[in-house]
Design an enzyme around this catalytic site. Structure first.
Site, PDB file in Angstrom:
ATOM      1  N   ARG B  98       0.864  -1.191   0.000  1.00 24.41           N
ATOM      2  CA  ARG B  98       0.000   0.000   0.000  1.00 24.41           C
ATOM      3  C   ARG B  98       0.899   1.239   0.000  1.00 24.41           C
ATOM      4  O   ARG B  98       1.978   1.214   0.606  1.00 24.41           O
ATOM      5  CB  ARG B  98      -0.952   0.015   1.221  1.00 24.41           C
ATOM      6  CG  ARG B  98      -1.989  -1.117   1.167  1.00 24.41           C
ATOM      7  CD  ARG B  98      -3.029  -0.976   2.276  1.00 24.41           C
ATOM      8  NE  ARG B  98      -3.968   0.101   2.001  1.00 24.41           N
ATOM      9  CZ  ARG B  98      -4.812   0.603   2.912  1.00 24.41           C
ATOM     10  NH1 ARG B  98      -4.817   0.129   4.151  1.00 24.41           N
ATOM     11  NH2 ARG B  98      -5.642   1.568   2.575  1.00 24.41           N
ATOM     12  N   GLN B 210     -14.774   0.995   8.959  1.00 23.22           N
ATOM     13  CA  GLN B 210     -13.849   0.720  10.074  1.00 23.22           C
ATOM     14  C   GLN B 210     -14.413   1.207  11.402  1.00 23.22           C
ATOM     15  O   GLN B 210     -14.135   0.615  12.444  1.00 23.22           O
ATOM     16  CB  GLN B 210     -12.496   1.416   9.843  1.00 23.22           C
ATOM     17  CG  GLN B 210     -11.653   0.823   8.730  1.00 23.22           C
ATOM     18  CD  GLN B 210     -11.888   1.558   7.424  1.00 23.22           C
ATOM     19  OE1 GLN B 210     -12.943   2.171   7.203  1.00 23.22           O
ATOM     20  NE2 GLN B 210     -10.923   1.491   6.528  1.00 23.22           N
ATOM     21  N   ASP B 251      -1.736   8.508   8.703  1.00 23.66           N
ATOM     22  CA  ASP B 251      -0.981   7.549   7.898  1.00 23.66           C
ATOM     23  C   ASP B 251       0.365   8.099   7.469  1.00 23.66           C
ATOM     24  O   ASP B 251       1.301   7.345   7.225  1.00 23.66           O
ATOM     25  CB  ASP B 251      -1.807   7.117   6.687  1.00 23.66           C
ATOM     26  CG  ASP B 251      -2.949   6.222   7.131  1.00 23.66           C
ATOM     27  OD1 ASP B 251      -3.957   6.757   7.619  1.00 23.66           O
ATOM     28  OD2 ASP B 251      -2.805   4.989   7.040  1.00 23.66           O
ATOM     29  N   ASN B 261      -4.590  11.070   6.299  1.00 25.19           N
ATOM     30  CA  ASN B 261      -5.292  10.095   7.136  1.00 25.19           C
ATOM     31  C   ASN B 261      -6.516   9.631   6.343  1.00 25.19           C
ATOM     32  O   ASN B 261      -6.810  10.135   5.251  1.00 25.19           O
ATOM     33  CB  ASN B 261      -5.687  10.720   8.487  1.00 25.19           C
ATOM     34  CG  ASN B 261      -6.194   9.687   9.480  1.00 25.19           C
ATOM     35  OD1 ASN B 261      -5.603   8.623   9.633  1.00 25.19           O
ATOM     36  ND2 ASN B 261      -7.303   9.957  10.139  1.00 25.19           N
TER      37      ASN B 261
END
Lengths: 362, 362
Positions: B98, B210, B251, B261
């Site tokens: 990723r 999530q 992130d 993020n």
């Protein structure tokens, strides 16, 4: 009133009324099935509104008006002696079906007032009066004017070369499926599409997925290019420069220009303002509520936690025991709205002052 | 480093590693099933990361580190003569799984560097070195410090009476399920919960849910009160005054303090700023990327349209033929971030200047 607007059309017709029977396209079952509900009473129509089989501020006004016409027909054939009492009860029930969109109570009160003001008619004559007034509530002409005014306002603001494409973003469904005609926000999209290639980003609009289910279906059907966005991606897409305008409808606009619309609208307005993108509200003047001074006075409907937790019949992702908060609408402060487009004219900030000229009877 | 932080804990453990086998809790199947995947190679681990079986910036760094350890064990037992080449290939594959979270490539490069710098060891010794370095990547101590620092910063900002409850809002999952310990954003929530009653609004976080699937499950399990919000309702909930802070993870944080993020974060930051609510990013210094100057340089992963269109296996609502745009992350400009909380210290604006002191090696 513009005459060119008559060229704008849609193949989507979410309602029909004939002889005491209101046929409503069941929007809960789109896009998979095109099924019409038959409503032959105020109670059935109120339930269709409450359960979101029919939704969209202008359209629930139209549905309530014809639901009352159906109720009048029903009472006329069964117990004409109870006509006045039954019609009032039906009007109460319809007006209470949902709290936020002012078009709903506005349509019901408009019919109730006409009936009250003509007390000498027979029940049959009063039924015909209700049906005539319901036809007047269906606001196709207004919608065509909104579409033209909105498209013209954006074209002037953009000043794009002829033939250049424009990308706009919309939220929920303020289209043919929300109105009696070509839609409010999607009416403006149709008005723009008559002038240049238009691409639409449609927020999927959780939890009821009006964007994914309804806006995508309606635009595909009419040949307008549409790409879905998860709601969370809208702000970043706006910041990325890919969006020339955000266009939404409204459920109620307060006297100061605060706009109640599908929850998520306020966040879009913030993203537009932060990035210099025009934020446009398209709504008929029946959505203006001069009796509500500001957004703080607009009742915000809270819907069931279950509508968030159940993604589709029988499909849940959240763990057992968790609850959800679901305000169905939010309020966008007047100052964040670059234009309120009605069939009468366009209000720009300060809406506190400029909106007055667009108010019914002003 | 605070010592009181050791009292913070969670019952959620999303990974275990032993003897060349990495067990990863398959987060796609939560909250309905608690199933562990066994990864015994870099390829299997990279696929678990790519497919979101394991997710969360710190945790995918930890998973990649132990995935590389599993790869080292695998090569050692099968073809130790190819050890160096195979380990490099495994590292490449893991780092590419990723693109956005810098913890992933950071963890892989850290191990690759240690191995390269000690070339005289045998394959077995190098395998043990990889495992030791992977243990070091697991950052439980850092997370405890972040939790304490974040809770202290908010307590000072709030100045609430002892015992008064605090309501915070979070997005996605930056909890025990995203890290090797108590979480980043949810670590701060756990730090606050040790001081006063805390209620959490969890954005459901479309399209992967999530918040609904992971954050709700994790907090319920640890006894923290949690209410789900449709993502669209967050801005209005913040404007309503019901939220004392928004706390999210990250992130990747650029040198100037721009924060990548989960998509939707930027909109929350705008809503916080418009309403004077603190917007806090909690992240270990391994999330800081001094080589990326600003958010414009952070690669934003685009994920498949299918992940938006398919709500759950076999469940779709959008009409056939429509596509979706799904940027998995967005960038929040530095100036909107009231605090970046790391294990080393807290940066407040201007982050361009203050973040330098928190950078590794500063």
């Amino acid at each position: 009133v513009s005459t060119t607007s008559s060229s704008l059309s849609t193949s989507v017709v979410p309602w029909r009324y004939a002889a005491g029977r209101l046929h409503l396209l069941d929007q809960r079952r789109l896009p998979n099935e095109e099924v019409f509900l038959d409503c032959e009473s105020a109670a059935q129509t109120a339930e269709a509104i409450r359960s979101l089989a029919v939704r969209g501020a202008p359209l629930i006004g139209v549905a309530a008006a014809f639901g009352l016409a159906a109720e009048a027909r029903r009472v006329l054939s069964r117990s004409p002696g109870d006509f006045d009492v039954a019609l009032e009860a039906g009007a109460d029930r319809l007006a209470a079906a949902r709290p936020t969109a002012v078009n709903l109570s506005g349509a019901v009160e408009r019919i109730r007032r006409v009936v009250r003001e003509t007390p000498l008619l027979t029940p049959l004559e009063r039924t015909l009066l209700v049906e005539k007034e319901a036809e007047a509530v269906a606001e196709e002409d207004r919608l065509a004017c909104i579409a033209e005014r909105g498209a013209s306002w954006l074209e002037a603001r953009w000043n794009l070369p002829p033939g250049a494409s424009a990308t706009v973003l919309t939220h929920c469904n303020a289209g043919a499926l929300a109105t009696a005609g070509i839609g409010t926000a999607l009416g403006v999209v149709r008005g723009l599409s008559a002038r240049r290639p238009v691409v639409v980003f449609a927020d999927e609009t959780r939890p009821f997925f009006q964007g994914a289910r309804l806006t995508a279906w309606e635009l595909l059907r009419d040949g307008v290019a549409v790409t879905l966005l998860p709601d969370v991606a809208a702000a970043w897409t706006i910041a990325s420069g890919a969006v020339a305008a955000v266009i939404v409808g409204a459920d109620r606009i307060a006297r100061n220009g605060d706009v109640a619309n599908k929850v998520g609208t306020y966040g879009l307005a913030l993203a537009c303002r932060a990035n210099g993108v025009p934020f446009v509200v398209a709504a008929p003047t029946s959505t203006l509520d001069p009796l509500t001074l500001s957004g703080a006075d607009i009742p915000i409907e809270r819907r069931s936690s279950e509508e968030v937790l159940e993604l589709a019949p029988g499909v849940r992702v959240a763990p057992a025991g968790v609850t959800a908060l679901y305000p169905a609408f939010d309020v966008t402060p007047s100052a964040l709205v670059d234009a309120i487009v009605t069939e009468v004219g366009v209000s720009v900030p300060p809406h506190e002052i400029n909106l007055r000229e667009l108010l019914p009877g002003a």
